[in-house]
Design an enzyme around this catalytic site. Sequence first.
Site, short mmCIF file in Angstrom:
data_model
loop_
_atom_site.label_atom_id
_atom_site.label_comp_id
_atom_site.label_asym_id
_atom_site.label_seq_id
_atom_site.Cartn_x
_atom_site.Cartn_y
_atom_site.Cartn_z
N LYS A 75 50.93 17.01 33.65
CA LYS A 75 49.93 16.53 34.61
C LYS A 75 50.47 15.35 35.41
O LYS A 75 51.50 14.76 35.08
CB LYS A 75 48.65 16.11 33.88
N HIS A 96 49.17 17.64 42.72
CA HIS A 96 47.92 17.84 43.48
C HIS A 96 47.61 16.60 44.34
O HIS A 96 46.50 16.05 44.29
CB HIS A 96 46.75 18.15 42.52
N GLU A 118 52.95 22.77 41.91
CA GLU A 118 52.01 23.64 42.60
C GLU A 118 52.40 23.98 44.03
O GLU A 118 51.77 24.84 44.64
CB GLU A 118 50.59 23.05 42.56
N VAL A 267 37.11 25.64 39.91
CA VAL A 267 38.49 25.59 39.41
C VAL A 267 39.38 24.83 40.41
O VAL A 267 40.35 24.19 40.04
CB VAL A 267 39.04 27.01 39.15
N ASP A 270 41.07 20.46 41.17
CA ASP A 270 42.32 19.68 41.19
C ASP A 270 42.84 19.49 42.62
O ASP A 270 43.66 18.62 42.87
CB ASP A 270 43.39 20.31 40.28
N VAL A 298 36.29 20.73 35.45
CA VAL A 298 37.36 20.14 34.64
C VAL A 298 38.70 20.34 35.37
O VAL A 298 39.04 21.45 35.76
CB VAL A 298 37.38 20.78 33.24
N ASN A 300 41.79 19.86 34.27
CA ASN A 300 42.93 20.39 33.51
C ASN A 300 42.43 21.43 32.51
O ASN A 300 42.61 21.29 31.30
CB ASN A 300 43.71 19.26 32.81
N MET A 301 41.84 22.48 33.03
CA MET A 301 41.24 23.50 32.17
C MET A 301 42.25 24.08 31.16
O MET A 301 41.94 24.21 29.98
CB MET A 301 40.62 24.62 33.03
N1 LIG Z 1 41.11 23.15 37.28
C1 LIG Z 1 42.22 23.59 36.70
O1 LIG Z 1 42.52 23.27 35.55
C2 LIG Z 1 43.12 24.52 37.45
C3 LIG Z 1 44.12 25.25 36.78
C4 LIG Z 1 44.90 26.15 37.52
C5 LIG Z 1 44.69 26.29 38.89
N2 LIG Z 1 43.74 25.52 39.51
C6 LIG Z 1 43.47 25.60 40.94
O2 LIG Z 1 42.79 26.81 41.26
C7 LIG Z 1 42.93 27.03 42.66
C8 LIG Z 1 43.29 28.49 42.91
O3 LIG Z 1 44.61 28.74 42.44
P1 LIG Z 1 45.29 30.17 42.57
O4 LIG Z 1 46.57 30.12 41.81
O5 LIG Z 1 44.32 31.25 42.28
O6 LIG Z 1 45.64 30.21 44.12
P2 LIG Z 1 46.03 31.51 44.96
O7 LIG Z 1 46.83 31.03 46.11
O8 LIG Z 1 46.59 32.58 44.07
O9 LIG Z 1 44.61 32.04 45.46
C9 LIG Z 1 43.79 31.33 46.34
C10 LIG Z 1 43.00 32.34 47.14
O10 LIG Z 1 42.05 31.62 47.93
C11 LIG Z 1 41.90 32.35 49.13
N3 LIG Z 1 41.24 31.50 50.12
C12 LIG Z 1 41.75 30.44 50.80
N4 LIG Z 1 40.80 29.89 51.58
C13 LIG Z 1 39.66 30.62 51.36
C14 LIG Z 1 38.32 30.53 51.84
N5 LIG Z 1 37.96 29.58 52.74
N6 LIG Z 1 37.41 31.43 51.40
C15 LIG Z 1 37.77 32.38 50.50
N7 LIG Z 1 39.02 32.51 50.01
C16 LIG Z 1 39.94 31.63 50.42
C17 LIG Z 1 43.31 32.77 49.48
O11 LIG Z 1 43.33 33.84 50.42
C18 LIG Z 1 43.86 33.16 48.11
O12 LIG Z 1 43.71 34.56 47.84
C19 LIG Z 1 44.01 26.01 43.11
O13 LIG Z 1 43.38 24.91 43.72
C20 LIG Z 1 44.67 25.60 41.83
O14 LIG Z 1 45.27 24.32 41.91
C21 LIG Z 1 42.97 24.64 38.81
#
Ligand SMILES: NC(=O)c1ccc[n+]([C@@H]2O[C@H](COP(=O)([O-])OP(=O)(O)OC[C@H]3O[C@@H](n4cnc5c(N)ncnc54)[C@H](O)[C@@H]3O)[C@@H](O)[C@H]2O)c1
Length: 378
Positions: A75, A96, A118, A267, A270, A298, A300-301
């Site tokens: 992280k 992030h 990322e 999700v 971050d 959360v 850091n899920m």
């Molecule tokens: N909270 C956590 O612990 C945690 C863990 C892992 C990933 N994440 C986060 O989850 C998010 C998604 O990650 P991912 O790997 O799936 O990304 P990804 O790039 O695989 O998918 C994101 C999707 O969002 C779509 N998109 C973009 N803008 C949009 C909008 N306005 N409306 C609808 N769709 C839209 C894109 O076309 C894409 O298909 C990221 O922000 C990532 O950092 C958070």
Amino acid sequence: MKVGVPTEVKPDEYRVALTPAGVRELSDAGHEVYVQRGAGMGSGIEDDAYAAQGASIVPGAEELFAAAELIVKVKEPQPGVIARLEPRHTLFTYLHLAADAELTRSLVDSGATCIAYETVEDASRRLPLLAPMSEVAGKIATQAGAFFLEKPLGGRGILLGGVPGVAAANVVIIGGGVVGMNAAFIALGMEATVYVYDRNIDRLRELDIAFGGRADTCFASTLSIEERLSEADLVIGAVLVHGARAPHVVTRAQLGLMKRQAVLVDVSIDQGGCFETSRPTTHSDPVYEVDGVTHYCVTNMPGAVPITSTYALTNATMPYVLHLALDGVLGAVDANPGLKLGVNVAAGQVCYEGVADAVGLPYVPVDEALRGVAARAA
Ligand SMILES: NC(=O)c1ccc[n+]([C@@H]2O[C@H](COP(=O)([O-])OP(=O)(O)OC[C@H]3O[C@@H](n4cnc5c(N)ncnc54)[C@H](O)[C@@H]3O)[C@@H](O)[C@H]2O)c1
């Protein structure tokens, strides 16, 4: 190269950035690896297991940062850790930064070269170091949503899959990337009714094939999402614009359209959060309520399931760590344009445009910033 693996200190974070398998690969290639005492404990990895593969166990963060040149983490660095970063360090971790101007400024001030997992891309413009944690987070998102829909936890009191004679819950997933697809597969496995929204039509085509007609794919216009919100029991936000702050796909006003005690799982928190009413939460205090709607945000899920996440993460990061150790940061990013896209901060400059725009700092193209790193090393 001297590679250091500190203990993660973010609350409820149990992952570690290198396993004994990684130590073995680095040691066999002639590098020195320093692991902070207890760094692997949260993931069930004893110090002895690292030592057996050639790591030196150091007692604390001070000794670790003094010894290492390449710091491999999970992280973003917490304030106590940032103070230990120096211009001679390369930091390789999730950052992030678009969501955190203060952290960005601190890293700029440190002078270290900071590579964000990322924003590293592969040849197909996918995010190979985000994907494994997105797979985990997507699966947790549906589990967490199902849990917080239970009445004693403040939810509506609806079972995702329903039972014979009683309809299933409606799960709306906004963003159909890696997180969204994994969330959908778990929701389908739990027999919910599932809708997945995205703005990328090619992605919707891929999802349509993957789901085999078991979930609806929908174009993510403001109106189409708004029309669906009144039916939703669980909404999972999973949008990402590479390196940028997340766009808001549900506003505060739109919460008024939702059922009371429905659940939002953000999700994308971050990257700043994709619901207007989201704010970061922790595993020990994961939810809060706004206008009668439960929010789970959360940051850091995957940290909750370290035995899965540590191995999934390090399988993906290890080839990059080896490359950075072998060729140094300048050689490795020169040879790998996708890794170069991971360089967010170098030589006291922000060199990722989406981050610079989001935090209001000047943007310096990465090649120019890396010339500063080279000049300092010369
Ligand atoms: N909270 C956590 O612990 C945690 C863990 C892992 C990933 N994440 C986060 O989850 C998010 C998604 O990650 P991912 O790997 O799936 O990304 P990804 O790039 O695989 O998918 C994101 C999707 O969002 C779509 N998109 C973009 N803008 C949009 C909008 N306005 N409306 C609808 N769709 C839209 C894109 O076309 C894409 O298909 C990221 O922000 C990532 O950092 C958070």
